[in-house]
Design a protein around this motif. Structure first.
Motif, PDB file in Angstrom:
ATOM      1  N   ALA A 181      81.294  36.653  37.748  1.00 62.43           N
ATOM      2  CA  ALA A 181      80.061  37.398  37.985  1.00 62.43           C
ATOM      3  C   ALA A 181      79.028  37.124  36.907  1.00 62.43           C
ATOM      4  N   GLN A 182      77.786  36.957  37.339  1.00 57.72           N
ATOM      5  CA  GLN A 182      76.662  37.149  36.433  1.00 57.72           C
ATOM      6  C   GLN A 182      76.526  38.664  36.285  1.00 57.72           C
ATOM      7  N   ILE A 183      76.734  39.171  35.081  1.00 56.96           N
ATOM      8  CA  ILE A 183      76.986  40.593  34.872  1.00 56.96           C
ATOM      9  C   ILE A 183      75.789  41.457  35.269  1.00 56.96           C
ATOM     10  N   VAL A 184      76.094  42.711  35.553  1.00 57.13           N
ATOM     11  CA  VAL A 184      75.053  43.634  36.001  1.00 57.13           C
ATOM     12  C   VAL A 184      74.020  43.849  34.895  1.00 57.13           C
ATOM     13  N   ARG A 185      72.804  44.206  35.320  1.00 50.42           N
ATOM     14  CA  ARG A 185      71.720  44.469  34.379  1.00 50.42           C
ATOM     15  C   ARG A 185      72.002  45.735  33.570  1.00 50.42           C
ATOM     16  N   ALA A 206      76.377  30.674  34.811  1.00 47.74           N
ATOM     17  CA  ALA A 206      76.142  29.708  35.887  1.00 47.74           C
ATOM     18  C   ALA A 206      76.427  28.286  35.427  1.00 47.74           C
ATOM     19  N   HIS A 207      76.011  27.979  34.195  1.00 43.09           N
ATOM     20  CA  HIS A 207      76.219  26.633  33.661  1.00 43.09           C
ATOM     21  C   HIS A 207      77.712  26.337  33.482  1.00 43.09           C
ATOM     22  N   ILE A 208      78.450  27.279  32.915  1.00 49.62           N
ATOM     23  CA  ILE A 208      79.885  27.076  32.677  1.00 49.62           C
ATOM     24  C   ILE A 208      80.634  26.959  33.995  1.00 49.62           C
ATOM     25  N   ALA A 209      80.289  27.803  34.954  1.00 46.69           N
ATOM     26  CA  ALA A 209      80.945  27.730  36.261  1.00 46.69           C
ATOM     27  C   ALA A 209      80.712  26.377  36.912  1.00 46.69           C
ATOM     28  N   GLN A 210      79.499  25.861  36.780  1.00 45.39           N
ATOM     29  CA  GLN A 210      79.215  24.549  37.362  1.00 45.39           C
ATOM     30  C   GLN A 210      80.021  23.451  36.661  1.00 45.39           C
ATOM     31  N   GLU A 211      80.188  23.565  35.345  1.00 40.73           N
ATOM     32  CA  GLU A 211      81.033  22.626  34.606  1.00 40.73           C
ATOM     33  C   GLU A 211      82.426  22.556  35.222  1.00 40.73           C
ATOM     34  N   LYS A 212      83.002  23.733  35.438  1.00 43.76           N
ATOM     35  CA  LYS A 212      84.372  23.785  35.951  1.00 43.76           C
ATOM     36  C   LYS A 212      84.432  23.284  37.398  1.00 43.76           C
ATOM     37  N   LYS A 213      83.417  23.603  38.167  1.00 49.88           N
ATOM     38  CA  LYS A 213      83.386  23.134  39.558  1.00 49.88           C
ATOM     39  C   LYS A 213      83.279  21.617  39.602  1.00 49.88           C
ATOM     40  N   VAL A 270      85.735  27.255  41.145  1.00 55.16           N
ATOM     41  CA  VAL A 270      85.035  28.273  40.354  1.00 55.16           C
ATOM     42  C   VAL A 270      83.669  28.523  40.987  1.00 55.16           C
ATOM     43  N   TYR A 271      83.370  29.809  41.212  1.00 54.02           N
ATOM     44  CA  TYR A 271      82.144  30.180  41.914  1.00 54.02           C
ATOM     45  C   TYR A 271      81.412  31.270  41.122  1.00 54.02           C
ATOM     46  N   VAL A 272      80.080  31.300  41.253  1.00 51.53           N
ATOM     47  CA  VAL A 272      79.242  32.310  40.599  1.00 51.53           C
ATOM     48  C   VAL A 272      78.872  33.381  41.619  1.00 51.53           C
ATOM     49  N   VAL A 273      78.950  34.650  41.188  1.00 53.86           N
ATOM     50  CA  VAL A 273      78.534  35.773  42.032  1.00 53.86           C
ATOM     51  C   VAL A 273      77.444  36.537  41.267  1.00 53.86           C
ATOM     52  N   ASP A 274      76.270  36.627  41.855  1.00 59.72           N
ATOM     53  CA  ASP A 274      75.125  37.253  41.185  1.00 59.72           C
ATOM     54  C   ASP A 274      75.191  38.767  41.361  1.00 59.72           C
ATOM     55  N   MET A 275      75.677  39.458  40.342  1.00 62.00           N
ATOM     56  CA  MET A 275      75.672  40.919  40.350  1.00 62.00           C
ATOM     57  C   MET A 275      74.426  41.476  39.675  1.00 62.00           C
ATOM     58  N   PHE A 276      73.745  40.645  38.882  1.00 57.28           N
ATOM     59  CA  PHE A 276      72.564  41.106  38.155  1.00 57.28           C
ATOM     60  C   PHE A 276      71.463  41.536  39.134  1.00 57.28           C
ATOM     61  N   ASN A 277      71.126  40.691  40.069  1.00 55.12           N
ATOM     62  CA  ASN A 277      70.037  40.981  40.999  1.00 55.12           C
ATOM     63  C   ASN A 277      70.465  41.867  42.162  1.00 55.12           C
ATOM     64  N   ARG A 278      71.773  42.046  42.332  1.00 53.50           N
ATOM     65  CA  ARG A 278      72.252  42.887  43.435  1.00 53.50           C
ATOM     66  C   ARG A 278      72.003  44.362  43.144  1.00 53.50           C
ATOM     67  N   LEU A 279      72.078  44.771  41.879  1.00 55.14           N
ATOM     68  CA  LEU A 279      71.897  46.174  41.504  1.00 55.14           C
ATOM     69  C   LEU A 279      70.512  46.389  40.910  1.00 55.14           C
ATOM     70  N   THR A 280      69.934  47.549  41.167  1.00 60.07           N
ATOM     71  CA  THR A 280      68.663  47.936  40.561  1.00 60.07           C
ATOM     72  C   THR A 280      68.932  48.998  39.498  1.00 60.07           C
TER      73      THR A 280
END
Length: 700
Positions: A617-621, A641-648, A654-664
């Motif tokens: 996860a990209q961590i929550v705000r 995101a950069h590290i996950a792409q390295e591993k992929k 390895v996948y990125v999940v955007d939790m930062f923009n999901r929550l207000t």
């Protein structure tokens, strides 16, 4: 300046020099030079008739020069001094023999130089054995304690390049090529240290050796003590002669062999016979019968750690003969592609092998050898926390042992030579073996197979893809908590900090905190996916969350979560990991280095379960609070995101999940923790990511 020019000789001496024989020392009544009796500061052999053309015999001139000055300068590479007899550096006060590449060349089968009677220094001299059938390079006699040999070169010397018989001798940054190739042991070693204590052999390059460095004591009672062999590059001649050894030690005491590179020897790369309190640390070896051999004579308190052994028959061999071997620690080493075993411990004679620890080693057998760890007739020892990959036969084989603990080892694809017919751990004719919390999966038959013996205990065994777990014919074997990890359910590990626990979701009791896990469980099970949440912690509302297991812990950061993750991953072998981590790093002012710690954590997970589907996860705000920490959260998520792409890119799932923009900001109960609505949104985020990579929801 005329006669007052500043010459090389003057610079070496540190003062102007008066040349010529008028200031030469006068012999004493006994015919010896008296130190300080008018000695010249620095001389050249030419002052005494040396020609230095490689043709004329300069033996007498060199020896005459050595008697007359505290410093003798042999000159540059154009000077080649042919000698037909042994040179003697033997003033009773310290002398310096220096050169900038001048050569002393053997004109006969002689020892080139003896050093005696004081702490002398040899610097920058080239010694050429000239292909003679006998003779050594430099011999440091017992009376020359404290001598230093530095930046010297030895070429084609029949015997040893250097023989050290004096305490506190230092051999530093020397080079030797094709030395010790035409004589018998021990002088077939390039450097020989004989019964001399507190000696250092450091940062030397030894090429085309018969054997490399040998430490030899007179006997076991005196030993050879406090030596250091560090940072040397040692290579054997080709083809390697039988019995050749890279670094050999007999009866070493309080010694350290560290940071050496040893390659191409036929016998042990590093041999420690009769050692006591010897540390063998951080060396790299290539080939040989053993990366490190310990045994032959009574040995104890030998530590072998942090070494890398590539392509030996055995990475480490510990073997008793007629004397006790005890207290050997083999830890943190890497063995790659051994042709026999990663580590072999055996009682091969009448004496005991006891108190052996084999821990935290990486044994990459890779279809090349038969065993990961093989232990024969040892007692009161431990095999713990090792990672063993693809041996042809057993990962761990115990034969005739007693009082052995085997715990927390991970074994992958053992028995490759005969799939489903060989056990990962075999215990044969042994007594009182404790097998605890071991993990096996792949091509083996049983995780543990026991034949004969009494008093066995097998607990906490986990296996996957095997015929079964524990197969024992030993009477009164105790079994407990052994279980297969094979199931049609997908094992999902929610991993992270208090947000994984569910702090802030409104539960009245900590034990009922569920967070996003509640909504995710409901979505997955409603869609018909058979899932099994796994981890070492348990919390959640019992009526709403059918599986309350997870691996979350309040306050965890990227660094301290990695300290516990290895055991959790080994135990549960998740198919899927949902990782939300990093909030506490930023909150504690530890933003610097958080990305590197995250990368290390991912590497640890992927090393254990390389086929796992890892959602990061990209961590929550943050809601309000420190603006700096808010901006660091954004920067950290970019790193995620950069590290996950390295591993992929490296081939991992390895996948990125955007939790930062999901929550207000309205989805939080405090600065850091989502409220009930926020956790519902997180559950949806995880669920959508899993569906987007639907292969992750199939057990594999």
């Amino acid at each position: 300046m005329g006669g007052q020019q500043l010459t090389r000789r003057a610079m070496l001496a540190g003062a102007p020099v008066v040349a010529g024989a008028a200031v030469l020392a006068q012999p004493s009544a006994a015919g010896a030079v008296v130190p300080g009796a008018g000695l010249v500061s620095v001389v050249s052999p030419a002052d005494f008739g040396a020609v230095g053309d490689g043709v004329a015999d300069d033996t007498a001139a060199l020896n005459a020069a050595f008697t007359q000055a505290r410093l003798v300068d042999l000159g540059g590479p154009e000077k080649v001094y042919l000698v037909s007899g042994t040179l003697l550096l033997q003033q009773s006060g310290p002398q310096v023999l220096t050169a900038e590449g001048a050569t002393v060349r053997a004109g006969a089968a002689v020892d080139l130089l003896y050093v005696r009677d004081a702490a002398h220094t040899l610097r920058g001299v080239r010694f050429d054995g000239n292909g003679r059938h006998a003779g050594v390079g430099v011999v440091v006699e017992p009376s020359a304690g404290g001598t230093t040999i530095e930046r010297c070169e030895f070429v084609d010397v029949a015997g040893a390049a250097i023989v050290v018989r004096a305490d506190r001798t230092r051999v530093v940054r020397c080079r030797a090529n094709h030395c010790g190739r035409r004589v018998e042991s021990p002088l077939n070693s390039t450097i020989v240290v004989e019964a001399a204590n507190h000696c250092s052999v450091v940062d030397n390059e030894l090429r085309d050796c018969d054997s490399g460095v040998t430490y030899q004591a007179d006997n076991a009672s005196t030993g050879i003590s406090f030596y250091e062999c560090r940072g040397n590059s040692i290579g054997c001649g080709s083809p390697p002669p039988g019995g050749s050894v890279g670094i050999g030690s007999s009866f070493g005491r309080s010694a350290r062999i560290e940071g050496n590179t040893v390659r191409g020897f036929s016998s042990a790369s590093i041999s420690c016979a009769g050692g006591r309190d010897v540390a063998i640390v951080g060396n790299g070896t290539q080939g040989g019968s053993d990366g490190v051999y310990v045994g032959g004579d009574a040995s104890d308190s030998v530590t072998i750690t942090g070494n890398v052994f590539n392509g030996p028959a055995r990475g480490v061999r510990v073997a008793s003969g007629v004397a006790l071997i005890a207290g050997v620690v083999v830890s943190g080493n890497t063995v790659s592609r051994p042709t026999d075993a990663g580590i072999l411990v055996e009682e091969s004679g009448t004496a005991q092998v006891t108190g052996i620890t084999i821990a935290d080693n990486d044994l990459h057998i890779a279809d090349s050898g038969d065993y990961g760890v093989r232990m024969v007739s040892a007692e009161v020892s431990r095999i713990s926390g090792n990672r063993i990959h693809r041996p042809n036969h057993q990962a761990i084989l115990l034969q005739g042992v007693d009082l052995i603990t085997v715990n927390n080892n991970m074994m992958l694809d053992a028995g490759r030579s005969a799939a489903k017919t060989i056990d990962a751990i075999s215990v044969i004719d042994s007594n009182r073996v404790l097998l605890r919390d071991n993990l096996a999966y792949g091509s083996t038959r049983y995780a543990i197979g026991v034949t004969g013996g009494v008093g066995m205990t097998a607990t906490g065994t986990r296996w996957r893809g095997l015929k079964g777990g524990v197969d024992s014919s030993a009477p009164n074997t105790v079994y407990a908590d052994n279980a297969s990890l094979d199931t049609s359910a997908v094992r999902i590990m929610p991993l992270g900090d208090s947000i994984t626990v569910g702090v802030g979701d409104g539960a009245a009791l900590d034990a009922e905190l569920g967070g996003y896990r509640v909504g995710l469980w409901k979505s997955l099970t409603a869609a018909g996916y058979p899932v099994d949440f796994v981890g070492g912690a348990m919390s959640g509302p019992p009526l709403d969350l059918g599986d309350r297991d997870h691996q979350g812990k309040s306050g965890d950061q990227t660094g301290n979560v990695s300290a516990i993750i290895v055991q959790a991953i080994q135990r549960h072998l998740p198919h899927v990991v949902l990782l939300h981590i990093g909030t506490n790093d930023i909150n504690a002012g530890l933003f610097e280095g958080a990305a590197d710690r995250l990368r290390n954590l991912l590497d640890q997970i992927l090393a254990i379960v390389p086929d796992v589907h890892l959602f990061v996860a990209q961590i929550v705000r943050r809601r309000g609070g420190d603006a700096t920490k808010a901006s660091q959260t954004v920067a950290y998520n970019a790193d995620v995101a950069h590290i996950a792409q390295e591993k992929k890119t490296a081939g991992f799932n390895v996948y990125v999940v955007d939790m930062f923009n999901r929550l207000t900001v309205d989805d939080f109960t405090d600065t850091l923790h989502p409220n009930g609505d926020g956790y519902i949104k997180m559950a949806a985020g995880w669920y959508e990511a899993l569906l987007a990579h639907s292969e992750s929801l199939r057990a594999h």
